[in-house]
Every structure is written in C-alpha cells, then in structure tokens.
Design an enzyme around this catalytic site. Structure first.
Site, PDB file in Angstrom:
ATOM      1  N   GLU A 108       0.826  -1.215   0.000  1.00  0.00           N
ATOM      2  CA  GLU A 108       0.000   0.000   0.000  1.00  0.00           C
ATOM      3  C   GLU A 108       0.858   1.261   0.000  1.00  0.00           C
ATOM      4  O   GLU A 108       0.542   2.228  -0.672  1.00  0.00           O
ATOM      5  CB  GLU A 108      -0.946   0.020   1.204  1.00  0.00           C
ATOM      6  CG  GLU A 108      -2.095  -0.978   1.107  1.00  0.00           C
ATOM      7  CD  GLU A 108      -3.022  -0.708  -0.074  1.00  0.00           C
ATOM      8  OE1 GLU A 108      -3.076   0.429  -0.571  1.00  0.00           O
ATOM      9  OE2 GLU A 108      -3.689  -1.653  -0.515  1.00  0.00           O
ATOM     10  N   TYR A 110      -6.490   5.882   5.189  1.00  0.00           N
ATOM     11  CA  TYR A 110      -6.611   4.972   4.051  1.00  0.00           C
ATOM     12  C   TYR A 110      -5.768   3.701   4.272  1.00  0.00           C
ATOM     13  O   TYR A 110      -6.265   2.580   4.167  1.00  0.00           O
ATOM     14  CB  TYR A 110      -6.177   5.665   2.737  1.00  0.00           C
ATOM     15  CG  TYR A 110      -5.945   4.632   1.685  1.00  0.00           C
ATOM     16  CD1 TYR A 110      -7.025   4.055   1.032  1.00  0.00           C
ATOM     17  CD2 TYR A 110      -4.668   4.126   1.432  1.00  0.00           C
ATOM     18  CE1 TYR A 110      -6.843   3.019   0.127  1.00  0.00           C
ATOM     19  CE2 TYR A 110      -4.472   3.092   0.541  1.00  0.00           C
ATOM     20  CZ  TYR A 110      -5.558   2.551  -0.110  1.00  0.00           C
ATOM     21  OH  TYR A 110      -5.374   1.510  -0.976  1.00  0.00           O
ATOM     22  N   ASP A 158      -9.626   6.066  -1.550  1.00  0.00           N
ATOM     23  CA  ASP A 158      -8.445   6.616  -2.223  1.00  0.00           C
ATOM     24  C   ASP A 158      -8.932   7.309  -3.496  1.00  0.00           C
ATOM     25  O   ASP A 158     -10.137   7.452  -3.704  1.00  0.00           O
ATOM     26  CB  ASP A 158      -7.415   5.508  -2.522  1.00  0.00           C
ATOM     27  CG  ASP A 158      -7.845   4.613  -3.681  1.00  0.00           C
ATOM     28  OD1 ASP A 158      -9.049   4.620  -4.039  1.00  0.00           O
ATOM     29  OD2 ASP A 158      -6.982   3.930  -4.254  1.00  0.00           O
TER      30      ASP A 158
END
Ligand code: SF4
Length: 420
Positions: A64, A148, A166
């Site tokens: 990520e 996030y 996102d």
C-alpha cells in the site's frame, strides 16, 4: 446556552445508498466481477495464503505504501525485491536508511520508504513485534499510517469490515451518487468515508475494497470510463443522468432538488453534457508547482584502474530526498546570470573541498528538468574534471567516489540519474 448542537442534516437522498437491497446487489455484482477479472498481484496472493496475521499485515502495508503514488506495474518488482530482502517487520527494523533508500531508488517520494522503516522499528521495539489489529489502532499507533492505509491493512489482512477511500474510490463513488462538489472538501470527504463504510461487504471486506479500487483503476477510469462493461452500472446515477438527461428539468432548482446542496456541483459550474459521467468528481483547481533551479556539478576523475569516477555527497537525513546521494548541488536564486551561477557554485565547491577553485574549469553541460510532487526543479548541470586526489573537508557532508556502475547501484534519485 447549554442546548446541544443540532445534529447535522442527513445528506440528500440523491447522494446516498439508503436501500439495503440495492447495497446487497451492488456488493454481489462488484465481488462477482472482481473474482473473474482481478489482477494477480504478489501481495494479494500473500494476503490470501499466509497464515500469520503479522506477516499478512506487513506485506499489505508495504504494498500500500508503494502503491500510494506509483503505478501497479512499477511497484511489482520493487515489492518483490523488498519482500525478498526484508520478509518480516523484524528484518526491516534492522535495515539501515541507506539500504532502504537504495532499494527505493527510482520509486520516488523517498520519505515513504524511510517512514515505513521507522514505523517497523516502532512495532518491533514498542509493540513487541505485533502489528495493531484494528484500523483505528493502526492509524493511532503507527507513524505515517493514515486513515486509508490503516483501512486497507485492516480490511485485507484482518477482514475488519471497514471501508477505504483513495483516488479511485473517490471517482467511483462520486459517479455512483452524482457528487459534484469539490471532492477534497471536508464535507465531501466525510460523506465518501461514510459511504465506503456503509457499502463494504461484511464477509469479504478486503476483497470488496480492492474491487472498488480495481474498478476505478481499470473500468471507471478518469477520462473515458468503460460504462458498458461496468459491473455496477445499474447503480450508477451519473450514467443514468448521461443516458436520460436531467431527472427533473425544473429551472432554477439545484441538481438534486435541495437548494444549496453541499454535494452537488456548484451552481456556477453545472452539468456539462459533453463530459458525461466524467462530470464527476470535481476538484478544486490544483496549486501551481513551485519552480526552483539548482546548480549541480559532476566532479570527475580517473580512478586507479583508469575508469571514470564521480563524486557524490549525501543529503541531510531530513527534508526532501532525505539521506539520498547526489552530485554536489546548490539552490540558485531566480534570475541569476550564467557567470554569476558559476561563481556561486565555485564558492560552494571551494568551501566544501577546502582548496581554491577557478571558475574557468567549470563547464556548463545543459539543463535537466525533473518534476517532484509539488516542485518543478531545473538542474543546471556543470562538469569539472579533477587531476589527482582531492581532500574533502571531513566536517562537510559524507561523500564518496563511485564508478558509473556504483552510481546506479547507490541510493540516488531518478533526477540525478538524468543528470549523469
Ligand atoms: Fe463508473 Fe460508468 Fe460504472 Fe458509473 S457506470 S461507476 S461512471 S464505469
């Protein structure tokens, strides 16, 4: 005084999912599409097969962070190399910033790697090596982990039913529910998080979140979305509006029929039929990038085996490009003439090498432009061949001589590679 503040008004019906049957259908359609069309990515395989929760969370975290500002196709090889070198948090915690920067070189936004490593150290030293187990704790306890990333790690690694928002999700949700107000405004951001949390599938939250992001990355793309192939098209209000025009064509009424709706496009910029679904999302105008100029000097010499060697110095351990190596460089003030540039660069090199330097030896090579996140940087490149050995002032930045091959294997930014 003493009266409780009134509860905020619920968002107008046009902009929310309120029918449980529709939510259920959307989840089913999206997951069925994902099962059929998803890309095989190494972190997905690991998250689906690794029995150890800390290892799953670590892998998802690494992926990520790498994916935050970089395309999937570029990330795959970096991710694989990273996981091979540091397969666990414990291994990463023992790495040096130098090693992290070397592996990260070329991926951009270098502070990401540094922060990842600092957070890994914290998990090992303060949390007994165990990753926090909820999105809330991940965000609260890990430096650099925002809402996030915390949601992505918790939903994918621990199956916590928590949504993520996102850039891709913003686009899909704004289109599904005709949200045309500035998508970076707090009212819209809050609304999108509420929607993501309400929609996320309770039994497959990680897959649902990845499906929503994948839809945004491959189908509901910014410019020409493939609405005909979209698995959630029957739930999409932007598409309905494109096909059937304005639902209630009453003049002088806001898009959704609620005067001053905080989620509709501003009255001054109404629906543009030439854009279709791409009317959504809307963003406030981007800030102009900062324009800067930097003089940089490639000092070269013949090494003992006759190969050319270049001098590189290390940047400070905080700030832009922290800890990376570069050719000796100096920010220039705007509008400096070439002769003056040479002079200030020569002064800088002189102070740093501790010996007099003639500007005559400096040769202007050309300019290299590189765009960092918010900076439009021009490097004014000079070269300076040196004879014999040079003694560097040990009080100045760490420095070393490298061959071209060593240069490319060092923690240098893409901009410096362009300079060479
Ligand atoms: Fe996006 Fe089109 Fe699907 Fe709507 S129908 S979500 S605009 S791809």
């Amino acid at each position: 005084a003493g009266l409780p503040a009134p509860a905020p008004a619920p968002p107008p019906a046009q902009h929310v999912f309120s029918d449980p049957a529709e939510i259920e259908a959307l989840r089913g359609n999206l997951l069925a599409w994902y099962d059929k069309c998803k890309r095989d990515l190494p972190w997905r395989t690991l998250a689906a097969t690794e029995p150890d929760a800390d290892r799953r969370a670590y892998a998802v975290w690494v992926s990520e962070v790498m994916l935050q500002q970089t395309q999937v196709a570029t990330v795959i090889s970096y991710y694989n190399r990273w996981m091979q070198k540091w397969p666990t948090l414990q291994a990463l915690a023992q790495a040096s910033l130098e090693e992290v920067n070397e592996l990260w070189a070329g991926l951009g936004y270098y502070s990401r790697g540094k922060r990842l490593q600092e957070a890994a150290r914290k998990v090992v030293s303060e949390l007994a090596g165990q990753m926090p187990r909820t999105a809330e704790d991940l965000q609260r306890l890990l430096p650099g982990v925002g809402r996030y990333t915390a949601g992505a790690i918790a939903s994918i690694s621990y199956r916590q039913a928590t949504g993520v928002v996102d850039g891709n999700v913003i686009r899909v949700l704004c289109r599904l529910r005709c949200i045309g107000a500035d998508s970076s405004s707090p009212a819209v951001v809050d609304q999108l998080w509420d929607m993501a949390n309400a929609l996320v599938d309770r039994s497959r939250p990680g897959d649902f979140n990845q499906a929503l992001m994948e839809l945004g990355a491959t189908v509901c793309v910014p410019k020409a979305p493939l609405c005909g192939e979209c698995p959630v098209k029957q739930h999409c209000r932007a598409r309905r509006r494109k096909l059937f025009g304005k639902p209630t064509p009453v003049p002088d009424v806001e898009d959704c029929g609620v005067g001053g709706c905080p989620l509709c496009p501003p009255a001054a910029e109404p629906w543009d039929s030439s854009l279709g679904v791409a009317n959504f999302p809307r963003k406030a105008a981007k800030k102009q990038p900062r324009v800067t100029r930097t003089a940089t000097c490639v000092l070269e010499r013949r090494g003992c085996h006759g190969a050319l060697e270049y001098l590189i110095v290390q940047r400070p351990s905080s700030g832009l490009l922290a800890g990376l190596w570069e050719f000796p460089s100096l920010p220039l003030s705007q509008g400096l003439q070439e002769e003056k540039q040479k002079e200030v660069l020569a002064d800088h090199l002189q102070a740093w090498m501790g010996q007099p330097m003639a500007t005559g030896g400096l040769r202007f090579i050309g300019e290299v432009t590189h765009i960092f996140s918010h900076i439009h940087q021009t490097y004014v490149v000079y070269s300076l061949p040196l004879d014999g050995d040079v003694t560097l002032d040990p009080a100045s930045s760490p420095s070393r001589w490298v061959t071209e091959e060593e240069f490319h294997a060092s923690a240098v930014s893409t901009a410096m590679k362009k300079v060479l």
